[in-house]
Design an enzyme around this catalytic site. Sequence first.
Site, short mmCIF file in Angstrom:
data_model
loop_
_atom_site.label_atom_id
_atom_site.label_comp_id
_atom_site.label_asym_id
_atom_site.label_seq_id
_atom_site.Cartn_x
_atom_site.Cartn_y
_atom_site.Cartn_z
N ASN A 178 37.13 33.22 47.07
CA ASN A 178 35.72 32.84 47.10
C ASN A 178 34.95 33.62 48.17
O ASN A 178 35.33 33.58 49.35
CB ASN A 178 35.57 31.35 47.39
CG ASN A 178 35.73 30.50 46.16
OD1 ASN A 178 36.57 30.77 45.30
ND2 ASN A 178 34.92 29.46 46.06
N TYR A 229 34.69 30.59 32.41
CA TYR A 229 34.47 31.74 33.30
C TYR A 229 35.79 32.44 33.62
O TYR A 229 35.93 33.65 33.46
CB TYR A 229 33.79 31.29 34.59
CG TYR A 229 33.94 32.30 35.72
CD1 TYR A 229 33.42 33.58 35.58
CD2 TYR A 229 34.61 31.98 36.89
CE1 TYR A 229 33.56 34.53 36.60
CE2 TYR A 229 34.76 32.91 37.91
CZ TYR A 229 34.24 34.17 37.76
OH TYR A 229 34.39 35.11 38.76
N LYS A 263 37.10 36.30 32.62
CA LYS A 263 37.53 37.31 33.59
C LYS A 263 38.98 37.72 33.35
O LYS A 263 39.33 38.90 33.48
CB LYS A 263 37.35 36.80 35.02
CG LYS A 263 35.90 36.66 35.46
CD LYS A 263 35.16 38.00 35.45
CE LYS A 263 35.61 38.93 36.54
NZ LYS A 263 34.80 40.18 36.58
N THR A 268 38.61 38.01 39.95
CA THR A 268 38.62 36.78 40.73
C THR A 268 40.01 36.17 40.78
O THR A 268 40.85 36.42 39.89
CB THR A 268 37.65 35.76 40.09
OG1 THR A 268 37.78 34.49 40.74
CG2 THR A 268 37.96 35.56 38.61
N ASP A 269 40.27 35.34 41.79
CA ASP A 269 41.53 34.61 41.85
C ASP A 269 41.61 33.49 40.82
O ASP A 269 42.69 32.96 40.54
CB ASP A 269 41.76 34.05 43.26
CG ASP A 269 40.66 33.12 43.76
OD1 ASP A 269 39.68 32.87 43.01
OD2 ASP A 269 40.76 32.65 44.91
N GLU A 270 40.48 33.14 40.21
CA GLU A 270 40.48 32.03 39.27
C GLU A 270 41.27 32.32 37.99
O GLU A 270 41.62 31.40 37.24
CB GLU A 270 39.05 31.61 38.94
CG GLU A 270 38.31 31.08 40.16
CD GLU A 270 36.95 30.50 39.84
OE1 GLU A 270 36.83 29.76 38.85
OE2 GLU A 270 36.01 30.79 40.60
#
Length: 353
Positions: A187, A158, A162, A132-134
């Site tokens: 997203n 979260y 990741k 994810t980009d998070e």
Amino acid sequence: MIFVTGGAGFIGANFVIDWLAHHDEPILNIDKLTYAGNYGTLQALHDDPRHVFACRDIGDRTAMSAIFEQYRPRAVVHFAAESHVDRSIDRPREFIDANVTGTGELLDVARLYWERLSDAERNSFRFLHVSTDEVYGSLSANDAAFTETTPYAPNSPYAASKASSDHIVRAYHHTYGLPTLTTNCSNNYGPYQFPEKLIPLMIQRALSGDALPVYGDGRNVRDWLYVRDHCDAIRTVLARGTPGETYNIGGNNEKTNVEVVHFICDLLDAIKPRESGSYREQIAFVTDRKGHDRRYAIDATKLRRELGWVPRETFASGLSMTVQWYVENGAWLEEIRSGAYRRWNPESILKRA
């Protein structure tokens, strides 16, 4: 065949469905069927000999070793993860167990399997890790978008879980030579998304006449990627990506949360109008989420330059298809709401593996 983990979840199920629409190569679909895993999404594939389902936990080393030896994959596409930020704030340990420990066990089983392959099979094997980009943290309004070299700065349990799994994947390539690929996506939205996420939640609540809760001032920005574009990008990276490399996948669609909700309301006004007034009247601003990142944005230049991939859908076209799908598939949403989707218990489908 290829293995897909988390293939009864939102992105994983879309990938399985799209793969079998484009390929005859079989899939072994491995999913633990947690609350967000819905085998009903895959019901049309139940009797398809190209789709084998295994209700297993990727952290179960014994079970995974047996599956690798029995089915002998030429690639693994690893979607399986706990992914909802709000839930990670309430129950961070579940995210560490699934995303860090689970990925570590799966990687080690894959490594031991890969080391026993012939030279030709070893050279063609791939382990593609979907992230994810998070992991990159939060951007301010004027910051450049995330690239593959942006330092990691995860802000939620979260995102941290990741980020940890990304580092483990990188280490397995560097230390053991395992031919890994990592993708970090923005997203996702589209059909079959569990209605705890923004877009399906807003559609469901709008159609039910409930308030549409928007965190804070609604100005948090996300880059939106239509899920089938994401599936296409993953197929591209799996086929032509360079082992050891990371590829960012974005939709080139930065929108504030309140803009997204306005788009949804306007589409519903046209597709399924209320008896009076607009769905916008149901919007309600609520207390912001803890540690809510302000902006994410993906720079997918590397993927375009090296592999020639660009998204097909604009936000307008993708969201229009998405809203139409949920309007036409109210029974799917109702099964989630009622809990009936959990009827697919392991005993009823284990015969598939």
